[in-house]
Design a protein around this motif. Structure first.
Motif, PDB file in Angstrom:
ATOM      1  N   LEU A 221      25.646  62.535  73.134  1.00 50.90           N
ATOM      2  CA  LEU A 221      25.909  63.897  72.686  1.00 50.90           C
ATOM      3  C   LEU A 221      24.705  64.385  71.885  1.00 50.90           C
ATOM      4  CD1 LEU A 221      29.632  63.486  71.543  1.00 50.90           C
ATOM      5  CD2 LEU A 221      28.763  64.257  73.767  1.00 50.90           C
ATOM      6  N   VAL A 222      24.181  65.550  72.252  1.00 51.84           N
ATOM      7  CA  VAL A 222      22.938  66.045  71.669  1.00 51.84           C
ATOM      8  C   VAL A 222      23.088  67.520  71.311  1.00 51.84           C
ATOM      9  CG1 VAL A 222      20.468  66.412  72.041  1.00 51.84           C
ATOM     10  CG2 VAL A 222      21.598  64.428  73.074  1.00 51.84           C
ATOM     11  N   GLY A 241      33.122  65.922  61.912  1.00 45.55           N
ATOM     12  CA  GLY A 241      33.640  65.231  63.084  1.00 45.55           C
ATOM     13  C   GLY A 241      32.664  65.245  64.243  1.00 45.55           C
ATOM     14  N   GLN A 242      31.993  66.367  64.452  1.00 45.19           N
ATOM     15  CA  GLN A 242      31.001  66.445  65.517  1.00 45.19           C
ATOM     16  C   GLN A 242      29.824  65.519  65.234  1.00 45.19           C
ATOM     17  OE1 GLN A 242      30.720  70.804  65.220  1.00 45.19           O
ATOM     18  NE2 GLN A 242      31.147  70.916  67.416  1.00 45.19           N
ATOM     19  N   LEU A 243      29.385  65.474  63.997  1.00 51.85           N
ATOM     20  CA  LEU A 243      28.283  64.577  63.639  1.00 51.85           C
ATOM     21  C   LEU A 243      28.672  63.118  63.852  1.00 51.85           C
ATOM     22  CD1 LEU A 243      27.030  66.450  60.454  1.00 51.85           C
ATOM     23  CD2 LEU A 243      25.721  66.105  62.558  1.00 51.85           C
ATOM     24  N   ARG A 244      29.912  62.762  63.518  1.00 50.66           N
ATOM     25  CA  ARG A 244      30.365  61.378  63.758  1.00 50.66           C
ATOM     26  C   ARG A 244      30.347  61.057  65.250  1.00 50.66           C
ATOM     27  NH1 ARG A 244      34.114  62.538  59.625  1.00 50.66           N
ATOM     28  NH2 ARG A 244      35.687  63.116  61.165  1.00 50.66           N
ATOM     29  N   ALA A 245      30.758  62.023  66.070  1.00 48.04           N
ATOM     30  CA  ALA A 245      30.765  61.793  67.518  1.00 48.04           C
ATOM     31  C   ALA A 245      29.351  61.637  68.054  1.00 48.04           C
ATOM     32  CB  ALA A 245      31.478  62.955  68.215  1.00 48.04           C
ATOM     33  N   ILE A 246      28.409  62.406  67.531  1.00 53.98           N
ATOM     34  CA  ILE A 246      27.002  62.252  67.927  1.00 53.98           C
ATOM     35  C   ILE A 246      26.516  60.855  67.575  1.00 53.98           C
ATOM     36  CG2 ILE A 246      24.660  63.014  67.357  1.00 53.98           C
ATOM     37  CD1 ILE A 246      25.800  65.878  67.201  1.00 53.98           C
ATOM     38  N   SER A 249      27.980  58.194  69.896  1.00 52.92           N
ATOM     39  CA  SER A 249      27.432  58.218  71.256  1.00 52.92           C
ATOM     40  C   SER A 249      25.950  57.851  71.284  1.00 52.92           C
ATOM     41  CB  SER A 249      27.611  59.616  71.864  1.00 52.92           C
ATOM     42  OG  SER A 249      26.706  60.547  71.289  1.00 52.92           O
ATOM     43  N   ASP A 250      25.392  57.512  70.127  1.00 49.66           N
ATOM     44  CA  ASP A 250      23.953  57.266  69.992  1.00 49.66           C
ATOM     45  C   ASP A 250      23.168  58.487  70.466  1.00 49.66           C
ATOM     46  OD1 ASP A 250      21.712  55.876  69.213  1.00 49.66           O
ATOM     47  OD2 ASP A 250      21.591  54.663  71.036  1.00 49.66           O
ATOM     48  N   GLU A 344      13.975  59.148  76.755  1.00 48.46           N
ATOM     49  CA  GLU A 344      13.767  57.996  77.627  1.00 48.46           C
ATOM     50  C   GLU A 344      15.096  57.490  78.189  1.00 48.46           C
ATOM     51  OE1 GLU A 344      11.175  53.860  77.617  1.00 48.46           O
ATOM     52  OE2 GLU A 344      11.873  54.691  75.701  1.00 48.46           O
ATOM     53  N   ARG A 345      16.151  57.562  77.365  1.00 47.93           N
ATOM     54  CA  ARG A 345      17.461  57.094  77.821  1.00 47.93           C
ATOM     55  C   ARG A 345      18.176  58.096  78.729  1.00 47.93           C
ATOM     56  NH1 ARG A 345      20.994  56.949  73.968  1.00 47.93           N
ATOM     57  NH2 ARG A 345      19.805  57.674  72.181  1.00 47.93           N
ATOM     58  N   VAL A 346      17.773  59.379  78.654  1.00 46.54           N
ATOM     59  CA  VAL A 346      18.488  60.423  79.402  1.00 46.54           C
ATOM     60  C   VAL A 346      17.764  60.831  80.679  1.00 46.54           C
ATOM     61  CG1 VAL A 346      19.361  62.789  79.322  1.00 46.54           C
ATOM     62  CG2 VAL A 346      19.597  61.320  77.328  1.00 46.54           C
TER      63      VAL A 346
END
Length: 349
Positions: A221-222, A241-246, A249-250, A344-346
């Motif tokens: 999540l970016v 909550g959004q920051l925790r989800a980011i 998801s690394d 690099e991961r995406v």
């Protein structure tokens, strides 16, 4: 730190700024710095701007009275944009990007290897980004065309609804929980981006849309250019909550330099101190970790603190980070390393 630290930036709007201006030769204007803007070749060299995501943003049509949406006043209800004019605007801006490459101003990059090679050669590394996908048809045929043209990042919506999802307004104060999220077409879009290796940018989308992407996407999540809602309660900013989800998801969040998304009062004022930028960075690092924060300036798309002014002032922020107590290794991660690791991961296939 005697040498300028290079900055790879998560978001700028120079292509649209030049393409919608009345400048007769936008390529020469970019090369020489002869047109008022935040990003051009002289400013980039002065500030250590080494590359970033170059947004294609298609503006809303004129209102019935013939006026355009106001600039920094931020229209509260931008008019929807149809497919054909959006595609025409997108093609114009992508053409400009490639003319800038032909003139030697930058290099359009499709992989992190190409980004690193461009930066090592002293060329601006440009990753093509689409901000709001009104130019993409529901069958996603134009997405394949854009990918072939170098598209590696997109935001399903700008702050304007489309067939793929819903965007947040610019009113202040406000919550990002302002309405529906992704449509069925939007879910198919996210799945296609995962398959192709296109970053999905969650800046501008509603909170419901954010969680819809989190449910559908297999990627990190970016939010390329958003700040911390607890500091500045704009709908454009991210909740805890959004920051925790980011973090979970690394993923990644990029600090937006726009004063109205930085200041606790939401004011659009150039006399905004760099200290508030550091407050957001501190909060982001605490929430998502040192390896998941970068810069997402919104150059040429927003009002900036006067102390930064343009891409020429990037080292002012770097210096402020150092004085604030950030070590050189952390500053390099924030300035470019984290974005390159994320990309690099995406996008690398």
């Amino acid at each position: 730190m005697s040498e300028p630290i290079p900055v790879f930036d998560g978001h700028n709007d120079i292509l649209g700024h030049l393409a919608t201006s009345d400048v007769s030769d936008p390529v020469t204007a970019f090369l020489t710095g002869s047109f008022p803007c935040h990003v051009d070749l002289p400013k980039a060299r002065a500030g250590g701007f080494a590359g970033g995501m170059f947004a294609v943003f298609c503006p809303s049509p004129k209102k019935p009275d013939g006026t355009l949406p106001p600039g920094m006043a931020f229209d509260m209800a931008p008019l929807p944009l149809d497919l054909v004019p959006a595609q025409a605007d997108a093609i114009k801006q992508i053409s400009l990007l490639y003319r800038l490459q032909a003139a030697g101003a930058l290099a359009v990059c499709r992989s992190t290897a190409e980004i690193k090679a461009a930066m090592a050669a002293g060329k601006i590394a440009a990753v093509l980004h689409l901000e709001g996908v009104e130019a993409v048809d529901a069958d996603l045929q134009f997405l394949d065309v854009l990918y072939a043209a170098g598209l590696r990042s997109l935001g399903p919506v700008w702050s304007r609804d489309n067939i793929f999802g819903h965007g947040v307004p610019f009113n202040f104060p406000g919550s990002p929980d302002t309405g529906p999220g992704l449509t069925d077409a939007g879910r198919r879009l996210v799945e296609a981006c995962n398959r192709l290796g296109i970053l999905v940018d969650l800046s501008h989308i509603t909170e419901k849309g954010f969680w819809d992407v989190a449910e559908v996407s297999t990627g990190p999540l970016v939010a390329t250019h958003s700040n911390v809602h607890a500091i500045c309660p704009s709908p454009r900013n991210l909740t805890a909550g959004q920051l925790r989800a980011i973090a979970d998801s690394d993923g990644m969040v990029g600090l937006n330099f726009a004063t109205g998304f930085l200041r606790p009062d939401g004011a659009w004022r150039t006399d905004t101190d760099i200290e508030i930028m550091l407050r957001h960075l501190d909060a982001m690092i605490e929430a998502v970790g040192e390896t998941r924060v970068g810069l997402g300036s919104d150059f040429d798309g927003a009002m900036l603190p006067a102390a930064i002014g343009s891409s020429a002032g990037l080292q002012m922020l770097i210096e402020a980070m150092s004085k604030h107590g950030y070590g050189e290794a952390l500053i390099k991660r924030l300035a470019h390393g984290n974005w390159l690791a994320l990309l690099e991961r995406v996008i690398d296939r």
